[in-house]
Every structure is written in C-alpha cells, then in structure tokens.
Scaffold this active site. Structure first.
Site, PDB file in Angstrom:
ATOM      1  N   ASP A  94       0.685  -1.135  -0.006  1.00 16.78           N
ATOM      2  CA  ASP A  94       0.056   0.043  -0.067  1.00 16.78           C
ATOM      3  C   ASP A  94       0.674   1.264  -0.051  1.00 16.78           C
ATOM      4  O   ASP A  94       2.156   1.139   0.359  1.00 16.78           O
ATOM      5  CB  ASP A  94      -0.772  -0.038   1.295  1.00 16.78           C
ATOM      6  CG  ASP A  94      -1.915   1.117   1.157  1.00 16.78           C
ATOM      7  OD1 ASP A  94      -2.141   1.718  -0.021  1.00 16.78           O
ATOM      8  OD2 ASP A  94      -2.758   1.089   2.068  1.00 16.78           O
ATOM      9  N   GLY A  96       0.914   4.239   1.767  1.00 12.44           N
ATOM     10  CA  GLY A  96       0.628   5.209   2.675  1.00 12.44           C
ATOM     11  C   GLY A  96      -0.581   5.985   2.726  1.00 12.44           C
ATOM     12  O   GLY A  96      -0.596   6.905   3.620  1.00 12.44           O
ATOM     13  N   GLY A  97      -1.516   5.820   1.772  1.00 12.09           N
ATOM     14  CA  GLY A  97      -2.632   6.858   1.709  1.00 12.09           C
ATOM     15  C   GLY A  97      -3.621   6.637   2.981  1.00 12.09           C
ATOM     16  O   GLY A  97      -4.137   7.484   3.224  1.00 12.09           O
ATOM     17  N   PHE A  98      -3.660   5.371   3.158  1.00 11.28           N
ATOM     18  CA  PHE A  98      -4.584   4.940   4.428  1.00 11.28           C
ATOM     19  C   PHE A  98      -4.256   5.491   5.705  1.00 11.28           C
ATOM     20  O   PHE A  98      -4.869   6.124   6.530  1.00 11.28           O
ATOM     21  CB  PHE A  98      -4.624   3.296   4.613  1.00 11.28           C
ATOM     22  CG  PHE A  98      -5.694   3.254   5.586  1.00 11.28           C
ATOM     23  CD1 PHE A  98      -7.044   3.180   5.359  1.00 11.28           C
ATOM     24  CD2 PHE A  98      -5.033   2.897   6.820  1.00 11.28           C
ATOM     25  CE1 PHE A  98      -7.909   2.876   6.444  1.00 11.28           C
ATOM     26  CE2 PHE A  98      -5.873   2.419   8.005  1.00 11.28           C
ATOM     27  CZ  PHE A  98      -7.412   2.358   7.938  1.00 11.28           C
ATOM     28  N   ASP A 148      -3.095   8.140  -2.484  1.00 13.59           N
ATOM     29  CA  ASP A 148      -4.174   8.679  -2.631  1.00 13.59           C
ATOM     30  C   ASP A 148      -4.805   9.376  -1.306  1.00 13.59           C
ATOM     31  O   ASP A 148      -3.933   9.278  -0.403  1.00 13.59           O
ATOM     32  CB  ASP A 148      -5.417   7.571  -3.000  1.00 13.59           C
ATOM     33  CG  ASP A 148      -5.359   6.513  -1.827  1.00 13.59           C
ATOM     34  OD1 ASP A 148      -4.400   6.058  -1.320  1.00 13.59           O
ATOM     35  OD2 ASP A 148      -6.525   5.671  -1.771  1.00 13.59           O
ATOM     36  N   GLN A 190     -11.325   7.068  -5.701  1.00 11.88           N
ATOM     37  CA  GLN A 190     -11.955   7.613  -4.634  1.00 11.88           C
ATOM     38  C   GLN A 190     -13.295   8.333  -4.988  1.00 11.88           C
ATOM     39  O   GLN A 190     -13.760   8.298  -5.929  1.00 11.88           O
ATOM     40  CB  GLN A 190     -10.766   8.533  -4.023  1.00 11.88           C
ATOM     41  CG  GLN A 190      -9.684   7.971  -3.153  1.00 11.88           C
ATOM     42  CD  GLN A 190     -10.114   7.173  -2.071  1.00 11.88           C
ATOM     43  OE1 GLN A 190     -11.199   7.325  -1.490  1.00 11.88           O
ATOM     44  NE2 GLN A 190      -9.195   6.289  -1.541  1.00 11.88           N
ATOM     45  N   GLY A 217     -10.981   4.185  -0.083  1.00 13.02           N
ATOM     46  CA  GLY A 217     -11.979   4.901   0.783  1.00 13.02           C
ATOM     47  C   GLY A 217     -13.372   4.272   1.055  1.00 13.02           C
ATOM     48  O   GLY A 217     -14.106   5.085   1.394  1.00 13.02           O
ATOM     49  N   ASP A 267      -7.632  -7.251   0.803  1.00 17.11           N
ATOM     50  CA  ASP A 267      -6.905  -7.306   2.114  1.00 17.11           C
ATOM     51  C   ASP A 267      -7.762  -6.794   3.309  1.00 17.11           C
ATOM     52  O   ASP A 267      -8.591  -6.122   3.105  1.00 17.11           O
ATOM     53  CB  ASP A 267      -5.541  -6.654   1.829  1.00 17.11           C
ATOM     54  CG  ASP A 267      -5.856  -5.153   2.076  1.00 17.11           C
ATOM     55  OD1 ASP A 267      -5.644  -4.620   3.344  1.00 17.11           O
ATOM     56  OD2 ASP A 267      -6.512  -4.225   1.388  1.00 17.11           O
ATOM     57  N   CYS A 305     -11.308 -28.365   8.837  1.00 14.02           N
ATOM     58  CA  CYS A 305     -10.131 -27.538   8.902  1.00 14.02           C
ATOM     59  C   CYS A 305      -8.727 -28.054   9.258  1.00 14.02           C
ATOM     60  O   CYS A 305      -8.812 -28.634  10.097  1.00 14.02           O
ATOM     61  CB  CYS A 305     -10.411 -26.422   9.624  1.00 14.02           C
ATOM     62  SG  CYS A 305      -8.994 -25.137   9.695  1.00 14.02           S
ATOM     63  N   CYS A 307      -5.939 -26.661   9.827  1.00 11.53           N
ATOM     64  CA  CYS A 307      -5.092 -25.751  10.360  1.00 11.53           C
ATOM     65  C   CYS A 307      -4.319 -26.312  11.554  1.00 11.53           C
ATOM     66  O   CYS A 307      -5.086 -27.098  12.344  1.00 11.53           O
ATOM     67  CB  CYS A 307      -5.735 -24.335  10.511  1.00 11.53           C
ATOM     68  SG  CYS A 307      -6.723 -24.300  12.015  1.00 11.53           S
ATOM     69  N   CYS A 310      -6.867 -26.441  14.732  1.00  9.62           N
ATOM     70  CA  CYS A 310      -7.979 -27.577  14.826  1.00  9.62           C
ATOM     71  C   CYS A 310      -7.495 -28.830  15.190  1.00  9.62           C
ATOM     72  O   CYS A 310      -8.309 -29.865  14.969  1.00  9.62           O
ATOM     73  CB  CYS A 310      -8.571 -27.515  13.399  1.00  9.62           C
ATOM     74  SG  CYS A 310      -9.661 -26.148  13.282  1.00  9.62           S
ATOM     75  N   HIS A 335      -5.588 -20.302  12.217  1.00  5.40           N
ATOM     76  CA  HIS A 335      -7.016 -20.763  11.749  1.00  5.40           C
ATOM     77  C   HIS A 335      -7.817 -19.893  10.780  1.00  5.40           C
ATOM     78  O   HIS A 335      -8.369 -20.076   9.674  1.00  5.40           O
ATOM     79  CB  HIS A 335      -7.943 -20.957  13.091  1.00  5.40           C
ATOM     80  CG  HIS A 335      -9.159 -21.450  12.645  1.00  5.40           C
ATOM     81  ND1 HIS A 335      -9.579 -22.494  12.156  1.00  5.40           N
ATOM     82  CD2 HIS A 335     -10.395 -20.575  12.643  1.00  5.40           C
ATOM     83  CE1 HIS A 335     -11.041 -22.714  11.940  1.00  5.40           C
ATOM     84  NE2 HIS A 335     -11.410 -21.348  12.285  1.00  5.40           N
TER      85      HIS A 335
END
Length: 378
Positions: A94, A96-98, A148, A190, A217, A267, A305, A307, A310, A335
């Site tokens: 990403d 860095g806009g967030f 952004d 956006q 956004g 994500d 599952c 994992c 489990c 999990h």
C-alpha cells in the site's frame, strides 16, 4: 485486449463474478484472492512457511511504516522485501494513503504531498506521490499502489470532491514517476459515497491505462449497504480485462458480496486481529473462544479445517487465552487465515462451475442462521 499481468479466465454466467489469475515475477495469484496484512513486513505471529501452509498466495505490506522503520534503503540493501521477510510469494505494498486517514491528527495534506508527524519519533515525514513510488520501488513489491487521499466518511461533498481530484492528480504523478517495469502500479478510485464522483474518478483513471485498479476509501465509517452500492456503480466503469482490488475489506460476508459485484482482490486485518483477540471464523459463524461454554468442549473449531489450531480441542484453545499464553493468538490467527483462504478457494471453484450465486446464497444463509439460533461455530 488481454493483459500479460492479468488473465480473466471465466465469468460466472449467473452472477457475473470473475475468476482470474495475476501473473507476477514471484508466482501466480489465483483470483478472487485474499491477502493477509503484514504491515511491518510480517503477518503478526506467523512464520512465512506456516503462512504458506494456510493457502496464502500474496501478502500486503505498508509503505509508510516500512519507510519509517527499518527504512526502504535498509530493505533494498538486504535484497528487497521478499528476501528481507523470507516470503517467496507475491507482495503488494500500500502507498501510505490509508495513513492520511488513520493518522489524520498527525497529518497535513496539500497538492504537493502529505506531511506527517511520525508516530514513532515525532519527526516530520513528507510523502509525495513521487516519494511513495520511489519507496515502493526500493522495497521491490510485485504490485505497488498510487498515493491517494483517504478521508473518513461521512464527509461533506466538497471535501470528498477535493480528495478525489487530488487522488487523480497524484495517480498521474505516480505513473510518470515509475521507473521499474517489473512492478505493476494500481490506481485507486476515490469519491466517498458520491455516485457521480466515483464514476468520474473511475473513468479518468481508466483512461490512464494502469495495470490494475483499486476501490479505496471504503470501510471508513459507511454502512455495508452503502459500500455495496458504491461497488455496484463503480466496477462497471473499470476495464473488464484489468484486476479490481477492494482495499481494507473485510468480513467474510463482505468478500462474497464484493465478488458478486466484480471484485478480484482483497486485504484486511480482520482475520488476524480477531484471531489475536480470541475470535475464530467458521462456516457456522464466529466462535468467541473465551466464552465459558467452551471450557469443557472437546471439539475442534471445525472438523474439516486442516490448520494447526483445529488439531486441539476448543477447551484447550480457551485455556491458552485465559492463561494469556502467546500460543493462543498464534493458533487462532492461523485458523482465521486458513479459513479465509478456504473460503476464497471455494469461491473460485463455484465461479468456475457457474454456481457462485447458489454458493453465495448458501453461505449467507448458514451465517445468518448461526447468528439467529446461537449456534455459531457448532
């Protein structure tokens, strides 16, 4: 025209959900796909080989945080982010806009750049579109993002329009600044909850012909219904042959609803953050493992599952959290990531079989019944 970076393999005849494949230097990514968040170059508490075992294909890291520490030059000198983090698969960074949104009290924004007061040591950090691209090129991710301007919702229309227009201008500056051609630069749409601004932004960015597009956004204060509506009016204006990424979303329900509206990539911190806080996702709904009802429960979280969590009874997992043992958060993180990857694999299979609409309906019904009858995770 087909794109060598993304291949659209199939569109579900009933729902319009998409099945595709990203092709990167570090391997393919079958879509729809979910990326666990590794902000600092690590998915918290999970070794890379264990992360691979969950079915994870691609991870996300954050430009702003890695720029502050250890610094992009350190990462570059040590062979780039893949080698530095010992993660052999694809990585998206990403821009860095967030952080313009999440660190708003420490940030000033104008057309030239975002100026932060570092949350680490208080120093002044200037992040321009050109700097965001340069840092991401030094890190060496497979997919990089334009810088952004993200703002909280709801917001006045004038503020939304200003941030949207700035995001378009910054996207063009990022495109011109890019020098590495082994990285795919995604632009970010956006426009808040303003339909006309979203459409305008999508069309202007599409005209710039980026390798991929993100819808940003969202999940910043609006309702799920509002988010779904914005996706419905935005995705038709993005190139069909390019990948579409919904940033920072979300719940399992949100993933299915977004796939239904033409999204390919996701994500979110939800599976990892909830795992660290004793909540496990299952096909029967969430299990809040600290609940007293699990004190003597000999069942696994899910029988199907594979994992590591489990392999243990729910009672033991509860004990780990009650005793504040670090193994508890690690196991539930594994999990939850495994669950999200299994969900995405089932989604891909359903799209290929032209039965995603039925799969979507069945999953939503199961989650809804678990919430109403109190049998979540049973």
């Amino acid at each position: 025209m087909s794109d060598p970076f993304f291949r659209l393999l199939h569109i579900d005849r009933q729902s319009g959900a998409r099945r595709g494949r990203l092709v990167t230097v570090h391997g393919p990514v079958e879509t729809p796909a979910f990326m666990p968040v590794g902000t600092q170059g690590t998915v918290k508490g999970v070794m890379p080989e264990l992360l691979r075992s969950t079915g994870t294909q691609m991870i996300l890291a954050n430009t702003y945080h890695l720029m502050l520490r250890p610094g992009e030059q350190v990462v570059a000198e040590l062979g780039g982010l893949h080698r530095f983090a010992c993660w052999p698969g694809p990585i998206l960074t990403d821009s860095g806009g967030f952080q313009i949104f999440s660190l708003a009290k420490l940030t000033r924004v104008d057309d030239s750049a975002a100026v932060f007061r570092s949350h680490v040591d208080g120093s002044v950090v200037v992040l321009s579109p050109e700097r965001a691209v340069a840092v991401q090129e030094s890190l060496g991710a497979d997919v990089i993002m334009t810088l952004d301007h993200v703002i909280a919702l709801p917001a006045p229309r004038e503020a939304v329009r200003d941030a949207m227009q700035r995001s378009i201008r910054w996207a063009e500056r990022c495109r011109l600044a890019q020098s590495r051609r082994d990285q795919s630069l995604f632009a970010i749409v956006q426009g808040g909850l303003e339909e006309d601004l979203r459409v305008r932004c999508a069309r202007e960015l599409a005209a710039m012909d980026f390798p991929g597009y993100a819808v940003g956004g969202l999940s910043v204060g609006e309702s799920a219904k509002e988010m779904y509506h914005i996706l419905e009016i935005t995705t038709p204006h993005l190139p069909e042959e390019k990948p579409r990424y919904l940033m920072g979303v979300g719940r399992p329900t949100d993933l299915l609803e977004a796939v239904r509206r033409g999204i390919d990539l996701f994500d979110c911190v939800m599976p990892t953050r909830n795992g660290r806080n004793a909540m496990a996702f299952t096909h029967r709904g969430p299990v809040r493992i600290r609940n007293r009802r699990y004190e003597r429960d000999a069942r696994p979280l899910e029988n199907s599952c594979p994992c590591p969590a489990c392999q243990f009874p729910r009672a033991y997992l509860r004990h780990l959290f009650m005793a504040k043992e670090m193994l508890g958060p690690i196991l539930l993180t594994l999990h939850n990531i495994t669950y999200y990857q299994r969900l995405m694999r089932e989604v891909r299979n359903a799209i290929e079989a032209d039965c995603f609409a039925e799969y979507h309906q069945e999953r939503i019904a199961h989650w809804g019944s678990a919430a109403t009858d109190g049998t979540g995770g049973s």
